[in-house]
Design an enzyme around this catalytic site. Sequence first.
Site, PDB file in Angstrom:
ATOM      1  N   HIS A   6       1.829   3.353 -11.645  1.00  0.00           N
ATOM      2  CA  HIS A   6       1.657   4.010 -10.351  1.00  0.00           C
ATOM      3  C   HIS A   6       2.498   5.269 -10.358  1.00  0.00           C
ATOM      4  O   HIS A   6       3.708   5.217 -10.485  1.00  0.00           O
ATOM      5  CB  HIS A   6       2.101   3.047  -9.241  1.00  0.00           C
ATOM      6  CG  HIS A   6       1.591   3.409  -7.888  1.00  0.00           C
ATOM      7  ND1 HIS A   6       0.297   3.153  -7.482  1.00  0.00           N
ATOM      8  CD2 HIS A   6       2.178   4.025  -6.836  1.00  0.00           C
ATOM      9  CE1 HIS A   6       0.134   3.573  -6.238  1.00  0.00           C
ATOM     10  NE2 HIS A   6       1.261   4.113  -5.829  1.00  0.00           N
ATOM     11  N   LYS A  45      -6.033   6.830  -0.746  1.00  0.00           N
ATOM     12  CA  LYS A  45      -4.971   7.847  -0.747  1.00  0.00           C
ATOM     13  C   LYS A  45      -4.720   8.213  -2.196  1.00  0.00           C
ATOM     14  O   LYS A  45      -4.433   7.346  -3.024  1.00  0.00           O
ATOM     15  CB  LYS A  45      -3.745   7.233  -0.074  1.00  0.00           C
ATOM     16  CG  LYS A  45      -2.409   7.833  -0.398  1.00  0.00           C
ATOM     17  CD  LYS A  45      -1.406   7.459   0.677  1.00  0.00           C
ATOM     18  CE  LYS A  45       0.011   7.412   0.160  1.00  0.00           C
ATOM     19  NZ  LYS A  45       0.986   7.174   1.233  1.00  0.00           N
ATOM     20  N   LYS A  65      -2.575  10.106  -5.001  1.00  0.00           N
ATOM     21  CA  LYS A  65      -1.222  10.624  -5.191  1.00  0.00           C
ATOM     22  C   LYS A  65      -1.297  11.905  -6.014  1.00  0.00           C
ATOM     23  O   LYS A  65      -1.870  11.918  -7.112  1.00  0.00           O
ATOM     24  CB  LYS A  65      -0.349   9.573  -5.885  1.00  0.00           C
ATOM     25  CG  LYS A  65      -0.269   8.255  -5.148  1.00  0.00           C
ATOM     26  CD  LYS A  65       0.382   8.361  -3.794  1.00  0.00           C
ATOM     27  CE  LYS A  65       1.889   8.343  -3.898  1.00  0.00           C
ATOM     28  NZ  LYS A  65       2.498   8.238  -2.530  1.00  0.00           N
ATOM     29  N   ASP A  80      -1.564  12.462  -0.894  1.00  0.00           N
ATOM     30  CA  ASP A  80      -0.103  12.418  -0.694  1.00  0.00           C
ATOM     31  C   ASP A  80       0.559  13.214  -1.808  1.00  0.00           C
ATOM     32  O   ASP A  80       0.525  12.812  -2.974  1.00  0.00           O
ATOM     33  CB  ASP A  80       0.392  10.961  -0.712  1.00  0.00           C
ATOM     34  CG  ASP A  80       1.870  10.852  -0.312  1.00  0.00           C
ATOM     35  OD1 ASP A  80       2.521  11.904  -0.115  1.00  0.00           O
ATOM     36  OD2 ASP A  80       2.360   9.706  -0.199  1.00  0.00           O
ATOM     37  N   GLU A 114      -0.502  14.291   3.152  1.00  0.00           N
ATOM     38  CA  GLU A 114       0.810  13.707   3.418  1.00  0.00           C
ATOM     39  C   GLU A 114       1.904  14.498   2.714  1.00  0.00           C
ATOM     40  O   GLU A 114       1.806  14.782   1.517  1.00  0.00           O
ATOM     41  CB  GLU A 114       0.784  12.246   2.928  1.00  0.00           C
ATOM     42  CG  GLU A 114       2.057  11.473   3.192  1.00  0.00           C
ATOM     43  CD  GLU A 114       1.878   9.977   2.926  1.00  0.00           C
ATOM     44  OE1 GLU A 114       0.710   9.526   2.758  1.00  0.00           O
ATOM     45  OE2 GLU A 114       2.886   9.273   2.876  1.00  0.00           O
ATOM     46  N   ASP A 140       5.882  12.172   6.197  1.00  0.00           N
ATOM     47  CA  ASP A 140       6.463  10.957   5.604  1.00  0.00           C
ATOM     48  C   ASP A 140       7.959  11.162   5.368  1.00  0.00           C
ATOM     49  O   ASP A 140       8.768  10.949   6.267  1.00  0.00           O
ATOM     50  CB  ASP A 140       5.698  10.576   4.325  1.00  0.00           C
ATOM     51  CG  ASP A 140       6.061   9.183   3.822  1.00  0.00           C
ATOM     52  OD1 ASP A 140       6.728   8.449   4.572  1.00  0.00           O
ATOM     53  OD2 ASP A 140       5.677   8.818   2.687  1.00  0.00           O
ATOM     54  N   LYS A 148       7.581   3.385   8.472  1.00  0.00           N
ATOM     55  CA  LYS A 148       8.032   2.556   7.345  1.00  0.00           C
ATOM     56  C   LYS A 148       9.348   1.879   7.691  1.00  0.00           C
ATOM     57  O   LYS A 148      10.263   2.529   8.204  1.00  0.00           O
ATOM     58  CB  LYS A 148       8.256   3.419   6.089  1.00  0.00           C
ATOM     59  CG  LYS A 148       6.982   3.862   5.429  1.00  0.00           C
ATOM     60  CD  LYS A 148       7.199   4.656   4.163  1.00  0.00           C
ATOM     61  CE  LYS A 148       5.827   5.078   3.653  1.00  0.00           C
ATOM     62  NZ  LYS A 148       5.864   6.056   2.584  1.00  0.00           N
ATOM     63  N   GLU A 198      -1.664   1.239   5.021  1.00  0.00           N
ATOM     64  CA  GLU A 198      -1.938   1.382   3.578  1.00  0.00           C
ATOM     65  C   GLU A 198      -1.308   0.214   2.814  1.00  0.00           C
ATOM     66  O   GLU A 198      -0.880   0.386   1.684  1.00  0.00           O
ATOM     67  CB  GLU A 198      -1.358   2.710   3.076  1.00  0.00           C
ATOM     68  CG  GLU A 198       0.148   2.798   3.257  1.00  0.00           C
ATOM     69  CD  GLU A 198       0.772   4.073   2.731  1.00  0.00           C
ATOM     70  OE1 GLU A 198       0.066   5.043   2.445  1.00  0.00           O
ATOM     71  OE2 GLU A 198       2.014   4.078   2.604  1.00  0.00           O
TER      72      GLU A 198
HETATM   73  C1  MUC Z   1       4.648   7.148  -0.090  1.00  0.00           C
HETATM   74  O1  MUC Z   1       5.169   8.223  -0.322  1.00  0.00           O
HETATM   75  O2  MUC Z   1       3.796   7.110   0.797  1.00  0.00           O
HETATM   76  C2  MUC Z   1       3.157   4.497  -0.533  1.00  0.00           C
HETATM   77  C3  MUC Z   1       2.024   4.429  -1.203  1.00  0.00           C
HETATM   78  C4  MUC Z   1       2.222   4.997  -2.453  1.00  0.00           C
HETATM   79  O3  MUC Z   1       1.423   5.133  -3.347  1.00  0.00           O
HETATM   80  O4  MUC Z   1       3.478   5.489  -2.512  1.00  0.00           O
HETATM   81  C5  MUC Z   1       4.170   5.040  -1.376  1.00  0.00           C
HETATM   82  C6  MUC Z   1       5.154   5.943  -0.801  1.00  0.00           C
HETATM   83 MG    MG Z   2       4.112   9.246   1.227  1.00  0.00          MG
END
Ligand code: MUC
Ligand code: MG
Length: 376
Positions: A24, A169, A171, A200, A226, A251, A275, A329
């Site tokens: 991840h 989502k 990354k 994000d 994000e 975030d 969170k 999420e």
């Molecule tokens: C974040 O920054 O949102 C949540 C899902 C993910 O992939 O990373 C986290 C942290």
């Molecule tokens: Mg985030």
Amino acid sequence: AHTKDTAIRSIRATIVEAPTRRRHKLSNTEVTHQGYVLVRVLLDNGVTGIGEASTLGGPRWAEESVESIKAAVTNYLGPALLGQSALAFEANALRMGKAATRNFAAKGAIESALLDAAGKTLGLPASALLGGAVRERMEVIWALASGDSGQELEEAKEKLRRREHRQFKIKFGFIPPQADLKRLQALRAGLGGEVRLIVDVNQGWTEAECIRFMPALEELDVALIEQPVSALQLEAMARVAARTSIPLLVDEAAFTKEEIARIGAMGCGSVYSLKLVKSGGLFEIKRAAAVAAAHGLELYGGCLLESSIGAAAHLAAFSTLPKLEWGTEHFGPRILVEDLVVNPIRFEEFEICVPDGPGLGVEVDEDKIRAFARKD
Ligand code: MUC
Ligand code: MG
């Protein structure tokens, strides 16, 4: 269990490292194992409660690491609560506030464990102690973060086919923006126009990169972006928010209520990610939600890849919010090779179900904890 003997007898912390199904990746780290600290409280009535603090790649996503969380719980926060009633939630939060500044993940794990123990004592779900649930399930987003475009498309298609997730989502920020755009184009082309895509960036872009690349994200009908820029660059984030037609999801830029008030007043975004590791408690998540909503922000139920233990805590709070426009999420329980409980949280028809048993409603799998506990 006796409701009179709710005094806290002990608070213990265990570091757990649980393998993930795939790598991840985020802008500033990548993980193949999730680092958690499990907090167990024991009350005088014999009831135990469990809570979880989550991290992402050491002290990278935020300042706290599994080591610092364990130290804060063992040396400062735990001792401040011994002998207090588990039911004195606000007083216990004040005591923790006096014992340590910030350290939100550590405080959140302890409060979760106290809610679990209190709920088990009273025979009530944690959501009841948080004001009562107004929703029993919520739409749940999945994160795509391997960086391998073909794999990501297959993973998303599989989630759609199984009717587990229909919002994704992606990354960004661990490769150059042009390469991220290629990933996104491949997903949009492969998944069609209907699927909701969120990006994000985890603070990975400069304002100039936002100016250059956000029009392409608009073209690809991205629903939400994000934290595109550094959490410290609030003015830049506000300028980016004013420029793009895509709502920005705040975030890392806001943990505390005061920080939320500031990003709200400055117009840094129009959605806020809730969170536990930012708020430091489940009651505090509700206050964070109220401050964000009062500034006109919509709400998004965030996560930090918690197991079903941390997810259950989040869901207890999220279930009580008057509004949660973006759902959650909480894909964490499904990214682990093995969840940490014997009764994992259920995912059904693109939604995640709030556990309804006493306390957090999940039961720790002691064999898994033994297998994944750090040996030190
Ligand atoms: C974040 O920054 O949102 C949540 C899902 C993910 O992939 O990373 C986290 C942290
Ligand atoms: Mg985030």
